[in-house]
Design a protein around this motif. Structure first.
Motif, PDB file in Angstrom:
ATOM      1  N   MET A   1      48.913  71.932  43.856  1.00 44.22           N
ATOM      2  CA  MET A   1      49.656  70.743  43.517  1.00 44.22           C
ATOM      3  C   MET A   1      49.195  70.416  41.968  1.00 44.22           C
ATOM      4  SD  MET A   1      50.229  67.086  44.365  1.00 44.22           S
ATOM      5  CE  MET A   1      50.910  66.214  43.478  1.00 44.22           C
ATOM      6  N   ASP A   2      49.368  70.683  41.036  1.00 43.82           N
ATOM      7  CA  ASP A   2      48.759  70.225  40.061  1.00 43.82           C
ATOM      8  C   ASP A   2      49.064  68.513  39.304  1.00 43.82           C
ATOM      9  OD1 ASP A   2      48.414  72.511  39.090  1.00 43.82           O
ATOM     10  OD2 ASP A   2      49.357  73.558  38.660  1.00 43.82           O
ATOM     11  N   ILE A   3      48.440  67.982  38.786  1.00 49.85           N
ATOM     12  CA  ILE A   3      48.405  66.395  38.634  1.00 49.85           C
ATOM     13  C   ILE A   3      47.779  66.240  37.174  1.00 49.85           C
ATOM     14  CG2 ILE A   3      47.466  64.085  38.874  1.00 49.85           C
ATOM     15  CD1 ILE A   3      47.730  64.813  42.030  1.00 49.85           C
ATOM     16  N   ASN A   4      48.706  66.111  36.074  1.00 49.98           N
ATOM     17  CA  ASN A   4      48.734  66.031  34.656  1.00 49.98           C
ATOM     18  C   ASN A   4      48.506  64.585  34.359  1.00 49.98           C
ATOM     19  OD1 ASN A   4      47.981  67.071  32.177  1.00 49.98           O
ATOM     20  ND2 ASN A   4      50.449  66.601  32.232  1.00 49.98           N
ATOM     21  N   TYR A   5      47.208  64.559  33.850  1.00 54.10           N
ATOM     22  CA  TYR A   5      46.741  62.658  33.082  1.00 54.10           C
ATOM     23  C   TYR A   5      47.695  63.056  32.229  1.00 54.10           C
ATOM     24  CZ  TYR A   5      44.770  60.675  37.155  1.00 54.10           C
ATOM     25  OH  TYR A   5      44.320  60.169  38.583  1.00 54.10           O
ATOM     26  N   ILE A   6      48.738  61.409  31.601  1.00 50.64           N
ATOM     27  CA  ILE A   6      49.302  61.631  29.868  1.00 50.64           C
ATOM     28  C   ILE A   6      48.367  60.099  29.514  1.00 50.64           C
ATOM     29  CG2 ILE A   6      50.840  63.174  30.719  1.00 50.64           C
ATOM     30  CD1 ILE A   6      52.674  60.458  31.216  1.00 50.64           C
ATOM     31  N   LYS A   7      48.408  60.570  28.438  1.00 44.73           N
ATOM     32  CA  LYS A   7      48.352  58.657  27.763  1.00 44.73           C
ATOM     33  C   LYS A   7      49.951  58.205  28.706  1.00 44.73           C
ATOM     34  CE  LYS A   7      47.857  56.338  23.434  1.00 44.73           C
ATOM     35  NZ  LYS A   7      47.142  57.029  21.569  1.00 44.73           N
TER      36      LYS A   7
ATOM     37  N   LYS B   1      41.688  49.127  31.502  1.00 44.48           N
ATOM     38  CA  LYS B   1      41.889  49.301  32.659  1.00 44.48           C
ATOM     39  C   LYS B   1      43.492  50.010  33.495  1.00 44.48           C
ATOM     40  CE  LYS B   1      38.063  47.128  35.131  1.00 44.48           C
ATOM     41  NZ  LYS B   1      37.927  46.902  34.088  1.00 44.48           N
ATOM     42  N   GLN B   2      43.813  51.446  32.834  1.00 48.61           N
ATOM     43  CA  GLN B   2      45.643  51.888  32.555  1.00 48.61           C
ATOM     44  C   GLN B   2      45.236  54.027  32.891  1.00 48.61           C
ATOM     45  OE1 GLN B   2      48.451  50.342  29.562  1.00 48.61           O
ATOM     46  NE2 GLN B   2      45.978  51.057  27.701  1.00 48.61           N
ATOM     47  N   LEU B   3      46.593  53.820  33.407  1.00 49.76           N
ATOM     48  CA  LEU B   3      46.216  55.542  33.326  1.00 49.76           C
ATOM     49  C   LEU B   3      47.762  55.779  34.101  1.00 49.76           C
ATOM     50  CD1 LEU B   3      43.431  55.939  36.156  1.00 49.76           C
ATOM     51  CD2 LEU B   3      43.803  56.753  33.935  1.00 49.76           C
ATOM     52  N   ALA B   4      48.163  57.029  33.743  1.00 52.49           N
ATOM     53  CA  ALA B   4      49.347  57.720  33.828  1.00 52.49           C
ATOM     54  C   ALA B   4      49.021  58.820  34.341  1.00 52.49           C
ATOM     55  CB  ALA B   4      50.161  56.979  32.595  1.00 52.49           C
ATOM     56  N   LEU B   5      49.927  59.260  35.167  1.00 53.10           N
ATOM     57  CA  LEU B   5      49.913  60.533  35.745  1.00 53.10           C
ATOM     58  C   LEU B   5      51.447  61.270  35.484  1.00 53.10           C
ATOM     59  CD1 LEU B   5      50.196  61.079  38.469  1.00 53.10           C
ATOM     60  CD2 LEU B   5      47.497  60.172  38.717  1.00 53.10           C
ATOM     61  N   GLU B   6      51.744  62.594  35.586  1.00 57.08           N
ATOM     62  CA  GLU B   6      52.980  63.366  36.241  1.00 57.08           C
ATOM     63  C   GLU B   6      52.591  64.952  37.444  1.00 57.08           C
ATOM     64  OE1 GLU B   6      54.932  63.218  31.440  1.00 57.08           O
ATOM     65  OE2 GLU B   6      54.102  65.267  32.421  1.00 57.08           O
ATOM     66  N   PHE B   7      53.652  64.800  38.233  1.00 54.64           N
ATOM     67  CA  PHE B   7      52.764  65.748  38.831  1.00 54.64           C
ATOM     68  C   PHE B   7      54.908  66.310  39.517  1.00 54.64           C
ATOM     69  CE2 PHE B   7      54.173  61.544  41.049  1.00 54.64           C
ATOM     70  CZ  PHE B   7      54.372  62.762  42.239  1.00 54.64           C
ATOM     71  N   TYR B   8      55.486  67.266  40.191  1.00 49.45           N
ATOM     72  CA  TYR B   8      56.604  68.270  39.796  1.00 49.45           C
ATOM     73  C   TYR B   8      56.790  67.674  41.490  1.00 49.45           C
ATOM     74  CZ  TYR B   8      57.239  69.557  35.583  1.00 49.45           C
ATOM     75  OH  TYR B   8      58.286  69.419  34.340  1.00 49.45           O
ATOM     76  N   ILE B   9      58.242  67.796  42.049  1.00 47.65           N
ATOM     77  CA  ILE B   9      58.433  67.396  43.481  1.00 47.65           C
ATOM     78  C   ILE B   9      59.716  68.416  42.928  1.00 47.65           C
ATOM     79  CG2 ILE B   9      59.356  66.715  45.234  1.00 47.65           C
ATOM     80  CD1 ILE B   9      58.050  64.023  44.795  1.00 47.65           C
ATOM     81  N   GLY B  10      59.773  69.316  43.180  1.00 48.52           N
ATOM     82  CA  GLY B  10      60.728  70.612  43.705  1.00 48.52           C
ATOM     83  C   GLY B  10      60.823  70.527  42.237  1.00 48.52           C
ATOM     84  N   ASP B  11      62.094  70.306  41.284  1.00 49.76           N
ATOM     85  CA  ASP B  11      61.771  70.791  39.350  1.00 49.76           C
ATOM     86  C   ASP B  11      62.206  69.133  39.023  1.00 49.76           C
ATOM     87  OD1 ASP B  11      64.793  70.322  40.335  1.00 49.76           O
ATOM     88  OD2 ASP B  11      65.989  71.832  39.078  1.00 49.76           O
ATOM     89  N   LYS B  12      61.749  68.931  39.687  1.00 50.78           N
ATOM     90  CA  LYS B  12      61.855  67.244  38.974  1.00 50.78           C
ATOM     91  C   LYS B  12      60.350  66.364  38.453  1.00 50.78           C
ATOM     92  CE  LYS B  12      66.387  67.002  39.492  1.00 50.78           C
ATOM     93  NZ  LYS B  12      67.387  66.855  38.484  1.00 50.78           N
ATOM     94  N   LYS B  13      60.091  66.502  37.408  1.00 59.82           N
ATOM     95  CA  LYS B  13      58.653  65.391  36.703  1.00 59.82           C
ATOM     96  C   LYS B  13      58.960  63.755  37.600  1.00 59.82           C
ATOM     97  CE  LYS B  13      57.996  64.774  32.644  1.00 59.82           C
ATOM     98  NZ  LYS B  13      58.529  65.319  31.112  1.00 59.82           N
ATOM     99  N   VAL B  14      57.680  64.166  38.442  1.00 59.12           N
ATOM    100  CA  VAL B  14      58.006  62.163  38.809  1.00 59.12           C
ATOM    101  C   VAL B  14      56.144  61.873  37.996  1.00 59.12           C
ATOM    102  CG1 VAL B  14      56.856  60.591  40.996  1.00 59.12           C
ATOM    103  CG2 VAL B  14      58.846  63.158  41.290  1.00 59.12           C
ATOM    104  N   THR B  15      56.562  60.381  37.346  1.00 59.97           N
ATOM    105  CA  THR B  15      55.422  60.140  36.737  1.00 59.97           C
ATOM    106  C   THR B  15      54.902  58.656  37.587  1.00 59.97           C
ATOM    107  OG1 THR B  15      56.667  60.595  34.450  1.00 59.97           O
ATOM    108  CG2 THR B  15      54.430  59.415  34.213  1.00 59.97           C
ATOM    109  N   LEU B  16      53.877  58.955  37.464  1.00 62.29           N
ATOM    110  CA  LEU B  16      53.238  57.009  38.021  1.00 62.29           C
ATOM    111  C   LEU B  16      52.656  56.532  37.357  1.00 62.29           C
ATOM    112  CD1 LEU B  16      51.081  59.122  41.572  1.00 62.29           C
ATOM    113  CD2 LEU B  16      53.254  56.865  41.198  1.00 62.29           C
TER     114      LEU B  16
END
Length: 407
Positions: free
Chosen positions: A1-7, A159-174
């Motif tokens: 599973m790939d976790i991608n941090y974003i701005k 202190k702030q962060l954001a990341l993206e990952f996929y569940i199936g073909d849907k992109k989920v963001t935290l």
């Protein structure tokens, strides 16, 4: 599973807006002191709270409003904890929620409340009341940065962060923002964290995931051993990612939990690194323990030791202080089997073997310890359990900051 941090921060997931303004709670007119997070649709919500017996009024109101595990907004003030103010404090925390709800055309129980700052001082509710219209008007996708600024007290950076990952073909963001730099001890001390996600997940599983994640992240942070009164982690999940709903502990749940853990551990490290007056982040890794709880207790004892903290501040490879702090942790272990290492980005060095001194290069140790992120690695050789905990060094500035905190 790939976790991608974003701005980004709390507005990175779909359907979330935020804002932050100065309303007059802080003396400085250039410091923001009121923040708002808003979900454009109803969100499932969960919270974890301080275990201090003395709790701030906002915690009681937020717990009450979360009884249905739903929320749309979180209003947060800094500069005043609204704690130890009796019934008036509870009334003002409730009024914060009702005023904000009215402005957003929501029900009062759809708004959660948090406060941080000085304890025992009456909250200036009129300043908040007067600020809420502007706070609401400034809600935007770009408002995450101002919101993060508005929850800071003695913090030296946002202190702030954001990341993206996929569940199936849907992109989920935290997305998340947190604050905390002093009175930090496990079980949520002077620490606020607000997490947003567009994930579709059941309320019960969201609550379980948050509690599980907090145990291995925020509850393993200690700056000075003082557990505070106000602090909490809140999460809102509005479902706009349109993933297949998570209703059981399957691979989708595990993917979310992995991403949530990653986010919360990184935020926890930032909190520890920003300890009041701190110059270094300390990570203590305990290996070879009989139980995970033993490992946590031993690690906390190390990072809470004033003598260990000052040695790290001075880049002094005084491993005896580490062994000493392990010894009073009230955990049964054999000191004669303990190995200790110091590590940082420039290398690793063993400084203690089987509880005794060994020859090591003091210059290399100094080079390792002069870095701003230090790992203390301890192997007990008793079992297979381990734990990582985070703290910071103890500098001259800690006393200065806390000696005139109210001024």
């Amino acid at each position: 599973m790939d976790i991608n941090y974003i701005k980004g921060g709390v507005t990175s997931p779909k359907g979330f807006l935020a804002s932050g303004i100065h309303c007059g709670l802080k003396k400085s007119t250039i410091k923001k002191d009121l923040a708002l997070i808003y979900s454009e649709v109803c969100a499932n919500a969960a919270g974890v709270y301080t275990k201090n017996k003395v709790k701030g009024a906002p915690l009681y109101i937020t717990k009450e409003h979360l009884s249905n595990k739903k929320a749309r907004a979180i209003i947060v003030n800094s500069g005043n904890a609204n704690t130890c103010n009796g019934d008036e404090g509870l009334k003002k925390a409730k009024k914060m929620a009702s005023l904000q709800a009215k402005e957003l055309k929501l029900k009062t129980d759809e708004v959660l409340v948090a406060s941080t700052g000085v304890i025992g001082v009456p909250l200036n509710i009129d300043a908040i009341k007067n600020g809420i219209p502007e706070l609401t008007k400034k809600l935007s996708k770009d408002g995450f940065d101002n919101a993060s600024s508005a929850i800071m007290t003695t913090d030296t950076f946002k202190k702030q962060l954001a990341l993206e990952f996929y569940i199936g073909d849907k992109k989920v963001t935290l997305g998340a923002m947190a604050k905390g730099s002093g009175m930090i001890e496990p079980n949520m001390g002077t620490m606020l964290s607000f997490i947003t996600t567009d994930l579709d997940i059941s309320p019960n599983l969201l609550d379980e995931a948050l509690k599980t994640s907090v145990k291995i992240s925020y509850n393993r942070v200690s700056v000075d051993g003082d557990t505070s009164t106000n602090d909490m982690v809140l999460i809102l999940a509005n479902g706009l990612a349109e993933n297949e709903p998570i209703t059981e502990k399957d691979e989708k749940y595990e993917a979310f939990l992995k991403a949530l853990n990653d986010l919360n551990i990184n935020l926890s490290k930032n909190i520890a690194k920003d300890g009041e007056g701190a110059t270094k982040l300390i990570e203590c890794q305990i290996f070879g323990a009989k139980t995970e709880e033993d490992a946590i207790t031993l690690g906390k004892s190390v990072i809470n030791s004033s003598l260990v903290k000052t040695a790290i501040f001075g880049s002094d490879a005084n491993w005896g202080r580490i062994l000493c702090s392990l010894g009073y942790a009230k955990v049964n272990f054999n000191p004669e089997t303990v190995d200790i290492y110091f590590e940082s980005c420039v290398g690793s060095i063993k400084v203690c073997q089987q509880g005794s001194s060994i020859d090591f290069d003091e210059n290399k140790a100094k080079e390792i310890l002069i870095q701003d992120e230090i790992i203390i690695k301890v192997n007990l050789f008793l079992g297979d359990e381990k734990a990582y905990v985070w703290g910071c060094d103890l500098s001259y500035d800690y006393v200065k900051i806390n000696g005139d905190y109210r001024s």
